[in-house]
Scaffold this motif. Structure first.
Motif, PDB file in Angstrom:
ATOM      1  N   THR B 195       6.100  -7.214   0.031  1.00 56.06           N
ATOM      2  CA  THR B 195       5.738  -7.141   1.441  1.00 56.06           C
ATOM      3  C   THR B 195       4.521  -6.269   1.669  1.00 56.06           C
ATOM      4  O   THR B 195       3.689  -6.553   2.536  1.00 56.06           O
ATOM      5  N   GLN B 196       4.411  -5.186   0.895  1.00 56.69           N
ATOM      6  CA  GLN B 196       3.235  -4.328   1.016  1.00 56.69           C
ATOM      7  C   GLN B 196       1.976  -5.114   0.661  1.00 56.69           C
ATOM      8  O   GLN B 196       0.913  -4.900   1.221  1.00 56.69           O
ATOM      9  N   VAL B 198       1.679  -8.432   1.085  1.00 54.33           N
ATOM     10  CA  VAL B 198       1.450  -9.338   2.214  1.00 54.33           C
ATOM     11  C   VAL B 198       0.734  -8.582   3.333  1.00 54.33           C
ATOM     12  O   VAL B 198      -0.188  -9.095   3.967  1.00 54.33           O
ATOM     13  N   GLY B 199       1.152  -7.329   3.573  1.00 59.41           N
ATOM     14  CA  GLY B 199       0.527  -6.513   4.614  1.00 59.41           C
ATOM     15  C   GLY B 199      -0.813  -5.931   4.183  1.00 59.41           C
ATOM     16  O   GLY B 199      -1.421  -5.183   4.940  1.00 59.41           O
ATOM     17  N   HIS B 201      -1.579  -3.615   2.137  1.00 57.92           N
ATOM     18  CA  HIS B 201      -1.687  -2.181   1.908  1.00 57.92           C
ATOM     19  C   HIS B 201      -2.058  -1.920   0.451  1.00 57.92           C
ATOM     20  O   HIS B 201      -2.471  -0.829   0.092  1.00 57.92           O
ATOM     21  N   ILE B 202      -1.851  -2.932  -0.412  1.00 59.82           N
ATOM     22  CA  ILE B 202      -2.260  -2.869  -1.815  1.00 59.82           C
ATOM     23  C   ILE B 202      -2.991  -4.170  -2.132  1.00 59.82           C
ATOM     24  O   ILE B 202      -2.969  -5.113  -1.331  1.00 59.82           O
ATOM     25  N   HIS B 215       7.041 -15.464  -0.261  1.00 54.36           N
ATOM     26  CA  HIS B 215       5.719 -15.260   0.325  1.00 54.36           C
ATOM     27  C   HIS B 215       4.693 -16.229  -0.254  1.00 54.36           C
ATOM     28  O   HIS B 215       3.719 -16.575   0.393  1.00 54.36           O
TER      29      HIS B 215
END
Lengths: 166, 334, 503
Positions: B195-196, B198-199, B201-202, B215
């Motif tokens: 999820t990180q 997808v967002g 952030h990485i 995803h």
């Protein structure tokens, strides 16, 4: 302050207990600092290392406990922490409880619990009727059914349970 | 499923070997509930697999006694391994392992080794896939590598589960191939890592297939390559255009890194041949269950099965390999 | 409305007799799980997942999610009656719930807790029903920096409110951070503060500390004060429920605020525990007389319970739509979904509508059924306090020992519980506040981990906490709350005659 400060009776004073506890906490803080230094307390290129936060936590424990220690040393709190007559029943529960925890390691939880509940109801509750065996036997059996049978959670067992093949 | 056949044949041969021994040694079966130790927390990959096995055994009545799953995740699983290590001669205890079987003693210095346990069987191998957001500018692992290299040290962020474990080992191997450092950001669990990403952030992850598949299918992430020697066997279309099988191996895309994670079962030290044979047979039945096969397919696992001497040999090689990888990466404790 | 039609379909599924029966079984099992300390929702659900193999996924999720609701309801019972939180998010409920029980208002406290749980859950479910896709996008914005800011906010909204010595407050809080730090450091994979002891490898679990400090500590204090539970004159009877409801209806603003906090925490996903603390802290700050909190205010039960249940319910949304669990229990349910061959993720609403809407419908019905069951049982729960101390106390001690053991299946944890029991007894007598310690244990390691992740991402640059509007506003609000006492003190200095009674 504390709900029911005791002014009369004999026993360790509040002041003494404050000093002892604060001194112990200074020791705890020292251990935390030592443990943190061992794993590194620096700020590496990629953020703080494992001991960075615990180090300051340890420092704050030492610092705040030292203040508490000094405050207690300077205070004239003459209240008694706990009197003998108050403390006897606490010990009458605390010591058997510790023995109970030790027994769990040897006998497993079921038989230790039976003995502990039995002791408590007999000595502290002065229970002499049918309730004593009912609760002392019933509670462990209920625990066994709920944990081991319904939820398949295995609780500590001793030689007797192993022998019974439970 | 080509490689599987070989392994099954080998495994059968090994089991027959065991069978002849145990026929003389008298068959054994559990006389009280079996504790199934999970050296990881509830809800993770190992835990899910252990509970699936427990469910399959219960549903199909594969064993007279029940199975009790027990999580002992402390110290990156060290607690669970130590528990099994310190219960010699108690055959009513088995443990499911992940790569922490090798990495935890090396990374934390807690004294245990797979040789302290009795190997039962390899159940499957978990795959790793290099994932990036679907709108990332690179289409192949080669382009990704080039971008990492030109970006310079610590420009790209790689997310993973845990520290000094499989995800970070792969990251270090990728760094070596790229010739530039990645910033490795450890998270608590695989789902969180995906999820990180997808967002955004990485920048990339090496999630297991099952952690990121949702995803991928929704179009948020895309796989670049799989860290296995051969492509994944599942050919069913997962997105409009791709199946697991369409993902190239990292090696064929110019990133020569291979890593698979053990999902194996061990029991306590000093277990007899008959006891091991019982568990091997039990696991063989579990593997035949349709629920198990569905799980293998959903998670795009490598369903390799191995027992006996083959398994021991595999463990010896992997242990040495992990030691080398972790030494090179500077992950050894002290 | 497309959602309404889909939801009606879901209700049709759930109202099948088998599913209704599973719902009731689930709630009852859940309440038992919630009541037994140590055996929390996550453990309970994990334990029962293998049993659901023979069911359809929809029936299975109904059973398991109802266990979850039951555990959320049940956690409050022991918190209020015995000061023993069965679940981490019920800790804040003990602050006012237990004093209420001691004053003989156990039935009111229980009614308030259950009703608040229900309201929180209902609010969250309505949000999920109509705003699911939008909310999922919101959750994606939470990276490590945002997560740290949220933890920091939870922390700041709660601290700085204590009575007594500020130095003891600091000591207590730091002890909590210390306990949270023991064990494996997730960022570096190093063991820290374990000093080579295998018994410290797993760290010291929050529940072990709380069962000791609050549960055992309270029993020791009770024994010293004369071997009987106060509050055994509690009024019991279903009338109390109706009377309490009348009182609760005045607090609608508090409900709304707590539910919003809870939903936010559940979706982000920070979880139910920070939600309950944050909600309690804010309720206290916004009250006219904050000093009366902790002495048996009904608002002190409403705020944490509403937020915790809203968060617990909302936590299922990121699980379904993103595959990230918002709570430990949701993590286990996620594993269950995988076992049943379902793929949680953005496509779940499209590909498995029966399952998703069945689950959402079961959230509505499960909570209604749950509320009826637990409210009907309020008199019985309250009557537990009338059982003589010498019977109930040993049984509680035994259950505390079992609870300590089941948290990590570690016999040694029972020793920790006893040690923390003694610490709790001494600390209470010496006026060391315990709430800051508990808060620090709960939030400490997660706050530290997200802080260090942020530092990895920004390569050590603190400005990451102001790098976008979302994170900047959370951080700023948190700092304002933290320095509120100083700010208001300055205000008082400036306007000595217009003293605020709040502070």
């Amino acid at each position: 302050m504390s709900a029911a400060p005791e002014t009369f009776g004999r026993g360790p004073s509040m002041r003494l207990m404050e000093l002892v506890v604060a001194a112990l906490l200074v020791g705890v803080g020292g251990v935390v600092i030592w443990g943190s230094v061992k794993v590194g307390i620096g700020w590496a290129s990629d953020g703080p290392r494992a001991g960075y936060f615990p180090f300051y936590v340890g420092l704050l424990i030492v610092g705040s406990s030292l203040v508490t220690f000094v405050q207690a040393a300077l205070s004239v709190d003459r209240r008694v922490f706990v009197t003998g007559p108050q403390f006897m029943p606490v010990l009458a529960v605390l010591i058997p409880s510790l023995a109970y925890v030790a027994a769990i390691g040897i006998l497993g939880i079921y038989f230790s619990s039976m003995a502990f509940i039995g002791y408590f109801m007999w000595w502290i509750g002065k229970e002499r009727g049918w309730l004593l065996p009912a609760i002392a036997l019933g509670a462990p059996v209920a625990v066994y059914i709920v944990f081991e049978r319904w939820f398949l959670v295995s609780l500590p067992k001793g030689p007797v349970e192993l022998w019974l093949g439970l | 499923m080509r490689p599987t056949w070989h392994c099954l044949a080998a495994a059968t041969a090994a089991a027959i070997g065991f069978g002849t021994v145990s026929a003389f040694a008298q068959a054994w079966e559990p006389t009280r509930p079996v504790q199934f130790i999970v050296p990881a927390g509830t809800g993770g990959g190992a835990d899910t697999m252990a509970r699936a096995i427990q469910g399959i055994i219960a549903k199909n009545n594969l064993m007279k006694q029940s199975v009790q799953v027990v999580n002992k995740s402390g110290g990156a699983g060290a607690e669970g391994f130590l528990d099994v290590k310190t219960s010699p001669g108690d055959p009513h205890k088995i443990i499911i392992t992940l790569s922490n079987l090798f990495t935890t003693p090396l990374g934390t210095g807690v004294p245990f080794n797979w040789k302290d346990l009795t190997p039962v069987a390899m159940l499957a191998l978990d795959e790793f896939v290099l994932w990036v957001p679907s709108d990332a500018p690179f289409k192949t692992a080669g382009e990704y590598l080039a971008a990492v290299k030109t970006g310079g040290n610590n420009k790209f962020k790689m997310g993973g589960t845990g520290s000094k474990q499989e995800d970070q080992i792969i990251t270090v191997a990728v760094e070596k191939a790229a010739g530039a450092k990645l910033t490795y950001v450890p998270f608590g669990g695989g789902g969180e890592v995906a999820t990180q990403l997808v967002g955004k952030h990485i920048d990339s992850t090496v999630n297991n297939p099952i952690e990121a598949v949702a995803h991928w299918r929704s179009g948020a992430l895309k796989p670049l390559c799989v860290f296995d020697g051969a492509r994944l066997p599942v050919t069913e279309k997962m997105t409009a255009t791709m199946s697991w099988n369409d993902i190239p191996t990292c090696k064929e895309s110019g990133l020569d890194v291979q890593y698979l994670m053990l999902r194996g079962i061990f029991t306590t030290p000093g277990a007899t041949a008959a006891q091991v044979a019982f568990y091997v047979e039990l696991l063989r039945k579990v593997r035949e269950a349709p629920e198990w096969q569905q799980l293998m397919k959903d998670g795009a696992f490598n369903p390799k099965f191995m027992t006996g001497a083959d398994f021991t040999a595999w463990l010896t090689t992997e242990d040495a390999r992990h030691r080398d990888l972790m030494r090179e990466a500077g992950f050894l404790a002290n | 409305m497309h959602e309404i039609a889909a939801l009606m379909g879901g209700f049709a599924t759930v109202l099948e007799p088998t599913n209704l029966l599973l719902m009731v079984i689930g709630i009852v099992l859940g309440v038992i799980i919630g009541v037994l300390p140590g055996l929390g929702g996550a453990n309970g659900v994990a334990i029962l997942i293998p049993l659901t193999f023979a069911m359809s996924p929809t029936s299975a999720i109904i059973l398991l999610s109802c266990i979850y609701w039951g555990a959320l309801f049940g956690g409050a019972i022991t918190s209020i009656l015995f000061n023993i939180p069965g679940e981490p998010w019920s800790v804040a409920t003990t602050f006012d719930g237990y004093p209420m029980a001691q004053q003989g208002r156990a039935a009111q406290a229980l009614t308030a807790a259950f009703t608040s749980s229900f309201v929180g859950a209902l609010f969250a479910v309505i949000l999920i029903t109509f705003l699911a896709p939008f909310i999922a996008r919101f959750a994606l914005q939470f990276g490590p920096a945002e997560m740290f800011a949220v933890m920091f906010l939870a922390f700041c909204s709660f601290v700085g409110l204590g009575r007594g010595s500020p130095f003891k407050t600091i000591t207590s809080m730091m002890l909590g951070f210390w306990l949270a730090a023991i064990g494996l450091d997730g960022m570096t994979g190093q063991l820290r503060l374990t000093f080579g002891s295998t018994e410290l490898l797993r760290g010291i679990d929050f529940l072990v500390v709380v069962i000791g400090l609050f549960g055992i500590g309270e029993i020791l204090i009770t024994i010293e004060e004369g071997l009987a539970f106060k509050g055994n004159h509690a009024k019991i009877g279903l009338r109390v429920v109706l009377d309490t409801w009348r009182e609760l209806s005045q607090h609608w603003a508090l409900y709304l605020r707590s539910a919003v906090i809870g939903c936010w925490m559940g979706i982000s996903p920070a979880g139910a525990t920070p939600a309950s603390f944050m909600s309690y802290g804010i309720a206290k700050r916004m009250a006219k007389d904050p000093k009366s909190f902790g002495k048996g205010r009904i608002e002190g039960v409403i705020a944490p319970e509403t937020a915790a249940h809203a968060a617990g319910t909302a936590a299922l949304l990121p699980m379904i739509t993103l595959g990230i669990p918002g709570s430990p229990t949701a993590a286990v349910l996620l594993g269950g979904l995988l076992i049943w061959g379902l793929q949680p993720g953005p496509l779940m609403f499209v590909e498995q509508p029966d399952f998703v809407w069945g689950l959402i419908a079961s959230m509505y019905l499960g909570n209604i059924v749950g509320l009826i069951i637990v409210l009907a049982a309020v008199p019985w729960f309250a009557a537990i306090l009338r059982i003589p101390f010498s019977i109930i106390a040993p049984v509680i001690l035994v259950l505390c020992a079992i609870g300590a053991y089941t948290v990590h299946n570690a016999p040694f944890d029972i020793w920790y519980v006893m040690i923390f029991g003694i610490i709790g007894y001494v600390f209470k007598k010496l006026d060391y506040p315990m709430a800051p310690m508990v808060l620090a244990i709960v939030l400490g390691d997660r706050a530290e981990a997200s802080f260090r992740r942020s530092m990895l991402i920004s390569q050590g640059d603190l400005s990451i906490f102001w790098s976008n509007t979302l994170v900047a506003s959370i951080t700023t609000v948190a700092l304002l709350l933290l320095f509120w006492p100083a700010i208001s003190l300055a205000w008082e200095r400036i306007q000595p005659r217009l003293r605020y009674r709040t502070a």
